[in-house]
Enzyme design. Structure first.
Site, short mmCIF file in Angstrom:
data_model
loop_
_atom_site.label_atom_id
_atom_site.label_comp_id
_atom_site.label_asym_id
_atom_site.label_seq_id
_atom_site.Cartn_x
_atom_site.Cartn_y
_atom_site.Cartn_z
N HIS A 100 -12.16 2.30 -0.32
CA HIS A 100 -12.94 2.45 -1.54
C HIS A 100 -14.24 3.20 -1.30
CE1 HIS A 100 -10.45 -1.23 -2.48
NE2 HIS A 100 -10.17 -0.42 -3.48
N ASP A 138 -13.88 -0.83 4.32
CA ASP A 138 -12.43 -1.01 4.20
C ASP A 138 -11.66 0.30 4.34
OD1 ASP A 138 -12.92 0.27 1.78
OD2 ASP A 138 -12.39 -1.44 0.52
N SER A 194 -8.10 1.69 -8.32
CA SER A 194 -9.35 0.99 -8.04
C SER A 194 -10.58 1.87 -7.89
CB SER A 194 -9.20 0.12 -6.79
OG SER A 194 -8.80 0.90 -5.68
#
Length: 259
Positions: free
Chosen positions: A225, A222, A24
């Site tokens: 990321h 979070d 990601s």
């Protein structure tokens, strides 16, 4: 407003091709909020340019723009990643840049083994990028992955062997035995085994493999990321590594003295 219509000249210009792969943080979550919407903010270093193209999911070249992975990591919301800031930072040295997005969020290194769908799709896309007789050449694989391998001791301890095999396999399958690999040492993941994976990434000793460190770059709320700003910075770190280690060196013009 710039005109980004693909021209016949663009299609025939040799491209310097870069594969963007991993999970990601390579696909890009910069600007994606907790409600899974991208804020649409494109920083100046990530703006499109006519000399930057991307290979779309249908294996056609399009003008590159954020989010680069929107049709590749299609089950997730994609935002800003490192690809566009990297491309803008190297384009003056390399000419037409062709980006080949391949990253998919939440994927572990074993899912990128030869024979697995993700690996085979990456090789398929890379091969498609150099077809067409335009003289395009794959210049490097940019790799950012490993967060998914911090959740167990077994995965963390086997990471180095898996990554080394991936490097050897992709070079063989792309018929490029010295293909430059620029990998990113992860900045997030399960803290219990994150350092073990980072040690593996930084300990790979294979020719034409270099590592840039994402540790210290700003993370989103979070704690997984990179923020948009951090992605821009990472793109510049990747560009610096490519230009330093792999790009043809520029030499100042030789002055000719008159007699």
């Amino acid at each position: 407003m710039e005109n980004f219509n693909a021209t016949q000249k663009d299609a025939q210009t040799p491209k310097q091709i870069f594969i963007l792969s991993g999970q990601s943080n390579m696909a890009g979550r910069g600007g994606v909020n907790k409600h899974k919407h991208w804020d649409g903010v494109v920083p100046p270093p990530c703006r499109p340019d006519p000399s930057i193209l991307r290979l779309n999911a249908h294996l056609h070249w399009d003008p590159a723009r954020e989010p680069l992975h929107s049709d590749i990591d299609a089950k997730k919301t994609c935002g800003v990643g490192p690809g566009m800031s990297f491309a803008n930072a190297v384009r003056e040295r390399v000419g037409i840049v062709g980006l080949v997005p391949c990253a998919v969020g939440g994927t572990a290194i074993k899912e990128w083994a030869r024979g697995a769908h993700l690996y085979e799709n990456m090789v398929k896309r890379a091969n498609a990028a150099v077809k067409g007789g335009d003289g395009g050449e794959i210049k490097a694989l940019l790799w950012y992955q490993g967060e998914s391998d911090t959740s167990s001791q077994h995965d963390a301890e086997s990471y180095k062997a898996h990554m080394e095999k991936l490097i050897h396999d992709v070079r063989a399958d792309l018929h490029s035995p010295s293909l430059p690999i620029i990998q990113v040492a992860i900045a997030s993941g399960d803290v219990k085994y994150m350092e073990k994976v980072r040690e593996a990434q930084q300990g790979i000793d294979i020719p034409n493999v270099v590592c840039v460190d994402a540790k210290g770059l700003e993370l989103k709320e979070d704690h997984l990321h990179l923020t948009t700003e951090a992605q821009v910075e990472l793109g510049h770190l990747l560009a610096d590594a490519y230009l330093k280690h792999f790009a043809p060196q520029q030499h100042p013009p030789t002055s000719v003295s008159s007699s």
